[in-house]
Design a protein around this motif. Structure first.
Motif, mmCIF file in Angstrom:
data_model
loop_
_atom_site.group_PDB
_atom_site.id
_atom_site.type_symbol
_atom_site.label_atom_id
_atom_site.label_comp_id
_atom_site.label_asym_id
_atom_site.label_seq_id
_atom_site.Cartn_x
_atom_site.Cartn_y
_atom_site.Cartn_z
ATOM 1 N N MET A 76 -2.152 -28.893 14.570
ATOM 2 C CA MET A 76 -3.521 -28.373 14.605
ATOM 3 C C MET A 76 -4.356 -29.067 15.679
ATOM 4 S SD MET A 76 -4.653 -27.519 10.718
ATOM 5 C CE MET A 76 -3.735 -28.678 9.745
ATOM 6 N N VAL A 77 -4.184 -30.367 15.822
ATOM 7 C CA VAL A 77 -4.931 -31.101 16.846
ATOM 8 C C VAL A 77 -4.511 -30.636 18.238
ATOM 9 C CG1 VAL A 77 -5.228 -33.382 17.887
ATOM 10 C CG2 VAL A 77 -5.402 -33.116 15.420
ATOM 11 N N SER A 83 -6.746 -25.063 23.087
ATOM 12 C CA SER A 83 -7.639 -23.913 23.148
ATOM 13 C C SER A 83 -9.053 -24.296 23.588
ATOM 14 C CB SER A 83 -7.703 -23.228 21.776
ATOM 15 O OG SER A 83 -8.335 -24.077 20.834
ATOM 16 N N GLY A 84 -9.269 -25.592 23.801
ATOM 17 C CA GLY A 84 -10.550 -26.047 24.293
ATOM 18 C C GLY A 84 -11.588 -26.276 23.214
ATOM 19 N N ALA A 85 -11.172 -26.276 21.960
ATOM 20 C CA ALA A 85 -12.130 -26.453 20.856
ATOM 21 C C ALA A 85 -12.434 -27.912 20.627
ATOM 22 C CB ALA A 85 -11.579 -25.844 19.580
#
Length: 85
Positions: A76-77, A83-85
């Motif tokens: 998840m990290v 994705s740039g989040a």
């Protein structure tokens, strides 16, 4: 436990009980492999302990589940970073 007891060969059954987290390599690539092998070695140290067989199996399952959860967190990290989040 002395060195000779630690170095004695473990039965195949012990390696199967301890080594099941290595399946993470198939779904998790390199990170899954590292976590799976770490859990395997942790499980081997548990198997060599004085715990009952039921406790060894239960803790082996928990260690593998912990490795799987750690892999999910890493995934998840990495996905979030990619994705740039």
């Amino acid at each position: 436990m002395n060195d000779s007891e630690q170095k004695k060969k473990l039965p195949l059954k012990a390696h199967l009980i301890c080594g099941w987290p290595i399946f993470l390599i198939f779904i998790g690539g390199a990170i899954g492999g590292v976590l799976g092998v770490a859990a395997y070695y942790f499980n081997l140290s548990l198997y060599r302990s004085e715990l009952s067989l039921k406790a060894k199996i239960a803790q082996s399952l928990l260690a593998g589940a912990g490795a799987f959860v750690a892999w999910l967190v890493f995934a998840m990290v990495i996905t979030g970073l990619a994705s740039g989040a």
